[in-house]
Design an enzyme around this catalytic site. Structure first.
Site, PDB file in Angstrom:
ATOM      1  N   ALA A 155      34.823  63.395   7.420  1.00 23.88           N
ATOM      2  CA  ALA A 155      35.056  64.765   7.922  1.00 23.88           C
ATOM      3  C   ALA A 155      34.088  65.075   9.056  1.00 23.88           C
ATOM      4  O   ALA A 155      32.912  64.709   9.004  1.00 23.88           O
ATOM      5  CB  ALA A 155      34.867  65.769   6.786  1.00 23.88           C
ATOM      6  N   GLN A 192      27.074  68.185  24.067  1.00 28.72           N
ATOM      7  CA  GLN A 192      27.184  67.884  22.630  1.00 28.72           C
ATOM      8  C   GLN A 192      25.826  67.652  21.960  1.00 28.72           C
ATOM      9  O   GLN A 192      25.675  66.709  21.196  1.00 28.72           O
ATOM     10  CB  GLN A 192      28.064  66.643  22.421  1.00 28.72           C
ATOM     11  CG  GLN A 192      29.549  66.890  22.673  1.00 28.72           C
ATOM     12  CD  GLN A 192      30.430  65.801  22.088  1.00 28.72           C
ATOM     13  OE1 GLN A 192      30.037  64.647  22.015  1.00 28.72           O
ATOM     14  NE2 GLN A 192      31.630  66.166  21.670  1.00 28.72           N
ATOM     15  N   TYR A 219      26.565  67.772  18.163  1.00 28.76           N
ATOM     16  CA  TYR A 219      27.366  66.635  17.649  1.00 28.76           C
ATOM     17  C   TYR A 219      26.589  65.320  17.769  1.00 28.76           C
ATOM     18  O   TYR A 219      26.538  64.529  16.825  1.00 28.76           O
ATOM     19  CB  TYR A 219      28.663  66.579  18.464  1.00 28.76           C
ATOM     20  CG  TYR A 219      29.687  65.577  18.000  1.00 28.76           C
ATOM     21  CD1 TYR A 219      30.482  65.805  16.882  1.00 28.76           C
ATOM     22  CD2 TYR A 219      29.896  64.395  18.719  1.00 28.76           C
ATOM     23  CE1 TYR A 219      31.455  64.885  16.488  1.00 28.76           C
ATOM     24  CE2 TYR A 219      30.863  63.477  18.335  1.00 28.76           C
ATOM     25  CZ  TYR A 219      31.640  63.729  17.213  1.00 28.76           C
ATOM     26  OH  TYR A 219      32.597  62.814  16.835  1.00 28.76           O
TER      27      TYR A 219
HETATM   28  P1  NDP Z   1      40.363  65.428  12.874  1.00 29.42           P
HETATM   29  O1  NDP Z   1      40.038  66.777  13.415  1.00 29.42           O
HETATM   30  O2  NDP Z   1      41.765  64.929  12.959  1.00 29.42           O
HETATM   31  O3  NDP Z   1      39.897  65.335  11.355  1.00 29.42           O
HETATM   32  C1  NDP Z   1      38.716  65.918  10.899  1.00 29.42           C
HETATM   33  C2  NDP Z   1      38.887  66.206   9.436  1.00 29.42           C
HETATM   34  O4  NDP Z   1      37.672  66.780   8.928  1.00 29.42           O
HETATM   35  C3  NDP Z   1      40.011  67.199   9.162  1.00 29.42           C
HETATM   36  O5  NDP Z   1      40.851  66.673   8.162  1.00 29.42           O
HETATM   37  C4  NDP Z   1      39.279  68.433   8.646  1.00 29.42           C
HETATM   38  O6  NDP Z   1      39.989  69.189   7.702  1.00 29.42           O
HETATM   39  C5  NDP Z   1      38.034  67.819   8.034  1.00 29.42           C
HETATM   40  N1  NDP Z   1      36.992  68.826   7.882  1.00 29.42           N
HETATM   41  C6  NDP Z   1      36.467  69.622   8.845  1.00 29.42           C
HETATM   42  N2  NDP Z   1      35.580  70.484   8.294  1.00 29.42           N
HETATM   43  C7  NDP Z   1      35.548  70.201   6.975  1.00 29.42           C
HETATM   44  C8  NDP Z   1      34.849  70.763   5.861  1.00 29.42           C
HETATM   45  N3  NDP Z   1      33.965  71.767   6.018  1.00 29.42           N
HETATM   46  N4  NDP Z   1      35.060  70.243   4.640  1.00 29.42           N
HETATM   47  C9  NDP Z   1      35.932  69.208   4.462  1.00 29.42           C
HETATM   48  N5  NDP Z   1      36.634  68.649   5.460  1.00 29.42           N
HETATM   49  C10 NDP Z   1      36.444  69.146   6.698  1.00 29.42           C
HETATM   50  O7  NDP Z   1      39.350  64.425  13.610  1.00 29.42           O
HETATM   51  P2  NDP Z   1      39.370  62.844  13.778  1.00 29.42           P
HETATM   52  O8  NDP Z   1      40.256  62.199  12.801  1.00 29.42           O
HETATM   53  O9  NDP Z   1      39.554  62.578  15.203  1.00 29.42           O
HETATM   54  O10 NDP Z   1      37.843  62.520  13.431  1.00 29.42           O
HETATM   55  C11 NDP Z   1      37.428  62.021  12.167  1.00 29.42           C
HETATM   56  C12 NDP Z   1      35.960  61.614  12.276  1.00 29.42           C
HETATM   57  O11 NDP Z   1      35.802  60.653  13.301  1.00 29.42           O
HETATM   58  C13 NDP Z   1      35.032  62.793  12.643  1.00 29.42           C
HETATM   59  O12 NDP Z   1      33.838  62.677  11.923  1.00 29.42           O
HETATM   60  C14 NDP Z   1      34.797  62.585  14.120  1.00 29.42           C
HETATM   61  O13 NDP Z   1      33.575  63.126  14.535  1.00 29.42           O
HETATM   62  C15 NDP Z   1      34.792  61.067  14.212  1.00 29.42           C
HETATM   63  N6  NDP Z   1      35.085  60.536  15.529  1.00 29.42           N
HETATM   64  C16 NDP Z   1      36.273  60.834  16.167  1.00 29.42           C
HETATM   65  C17 NDP Z   1      36.530  60.296  17.411  1.00 29.42           C
HETATM   66  C18 NDP Z   1      37.807  60.570  18.129  1.00 29.42           C
HETATM   67  O14 NDP Z   1      37.901  60.135  19.300  1.00 29.42           O
HETATM   68  N7  NDP Z   1      38.798  61.196  17.556  1.00 29.42           N
HETATM   69  C19 NDP Z   1      35.566  59.437  18.075  1.00 29.42           C
HETATM   70  C20 NDP Z   1      34.364  59.194  17.321  1.00 29.42           C
HETATM   71  C21 NDP Z   1      34.150  59.720  16.093  1.00 29.42           C
HETATM   72  P3  NDP Z   1      40.511  70.669   8.094  1.00 29.42           P
HETATM   73  O15 NDP Z   1      41.318  70.479   9.350  1.00 29.42           O
HETATM   74  O16 NDP Z   1      41.314  71.088   6.909  1.00 29.42           O
HETATM   75  O17 NDP Z   1      39.298  71.507   8.313  1.00 29.42           O
END
Ligand code: NDP
Length: 246
Positions: free
Chosen positions: A89, A150, A153
């Site tokens: 997350a 960021q 982040y």
């Molecule tokens: P998404 O936004 O698709 O997914 C993020 C998820 O985190 C969502 O399902 C969201 O649920 C959940 N989340 C957010 N806040 C909370 C909370 N307080 N409690 C529980 N769950 C929570 O992002 P990505 O799939 O793109 O990213 C996933 C991970 O990969 C992240 O940690 C991101 O930083 C990392 N990442 C992503 C990259 C990218 O290019 N996409 C690159 C590098 C790292 P909800 O929507 O219900 O809040």
């Protein structure tokens, strides 16, 4: 032999969804943790079932220590102890440091870093008692190289790997591995929402000339989660198409 049990936080998001599916493909029972919308989570679960993915789901707010402990207790009571934890997350709230509010700092540190402590603390004693575990933390290239706009982040994602290394030392003798994955830009909504002209500029900086697919991150997570891969610990595995080489 009983199936291993994995919990994937943010498991219905872009990367989390791919990880959940890949673990399921490896015959692991996956509890997909969702956050905001119970009805949407039920609909997602039903949709996955139609295409052959049988997921358990559970609610958690990873910013809340008690919520993490409550979810793990419920999973342990109703299903089985957790063998594999994927701390996936995460959120962004981008602003330059001078324009960043205290709220934007706090929520990113809480969601992307404190969450890792909250969730891991909920499972680690059980893993130690059972002498087995896999903890995989999804960080980011921006925790390694920094990124304009960021500070929150990048600090959280860099902190995640400090956590990984320290915990890896503490639990190695209990047959528990702890690793970080640092993806570069992955073609999820988080990235595809960025305006096209900016995306094109980012791609120019990536030697591979494209974003990663979520499945490419998922396959590495599944590799680290595999029982057979027990000698990789405290590592930070970059998946960034050559965008940043340490
Ligand atoms: P998404 O936004 O698709 O997914 C993020 C998820 O985190 C969502 O399902 C969201 O649920 C959940 N989340 C957010 N806040 C909370 C909370 N307080 N409690 C529980 N769950 C929570 O992002 P990505 O799939 O793109 O990213 C996933 C991970 O990969 C992240 O940690 C991101 O930083 C990392 N990442 C992503 C990259 C990218 O290019 N996409 C690159 C590098 C790292 P909800 O929507 O219900 O809040």
């Amino acid at each position: 032999m009983a199936k291993k049990i994995a919990v994937v936080t943010g498991g219905m998001g872009g990367i989390g969804h791919a990880i959940s599916r890949e673990l399921h493909n490896q015959d692991i029972r996956v509890v997909v943790a969702y956050h905001r919308n119970h009805e949407a989570a039920l609909a997602w679960q039903a949709q996955q079932k139609q295409v052959g993915y049988l997921f358990d789901i559970a609610h958690v707010d990873v910013t809340n220590f008690q919520s993490c402990h409550d979810m793990i207790k419920k999973i342990e009571n109703e299903i089985s102890p957790v063998d594999i934890l994927i701390n996936n997350a995460g959120i962004t709230r981008d602003h330059t440091c001078c324009k960043m509010s205290k709220e934007d700092w706090d929520i990113v540190i809480s969601t992307d870093l404190s969450s890792v402590f909250h969730m891991t603390h909920s499972v680690i004693n059980g893993m130690k008692n059972r002498n087995y575990g896999r903890v995989i933390n999804i960080s980011s290239i921006n925790g390694q190289k920094g990124q304009y706009g960021q500070v929150n982040y990048s600090a959280a994602k860099a902190g995640m790997h400090g956590f990984t290394k320290s915990l890896a030392m503490e639990v190695a003798k209990h047959n528990i591995t702890v690793n970080t994955i640092s993806p570069g830009y992955v073609a999820t909504d988080m990235v595809m929402d960025v305006p096209k002209n900016i995306r094109e500029k980012i791609i120019e900086q990536i030697p591979m000339g494209r974003f990663a697919e979520p499945e490419e991150v998922a396959r590495v997570a599944a590799f680290l989660a595999d029982e057979k891969n027990g000698y990789i610990t405290g590592a930070n595995i970059a998946i960034n198409g050559g965008h940043y080489m340490l």
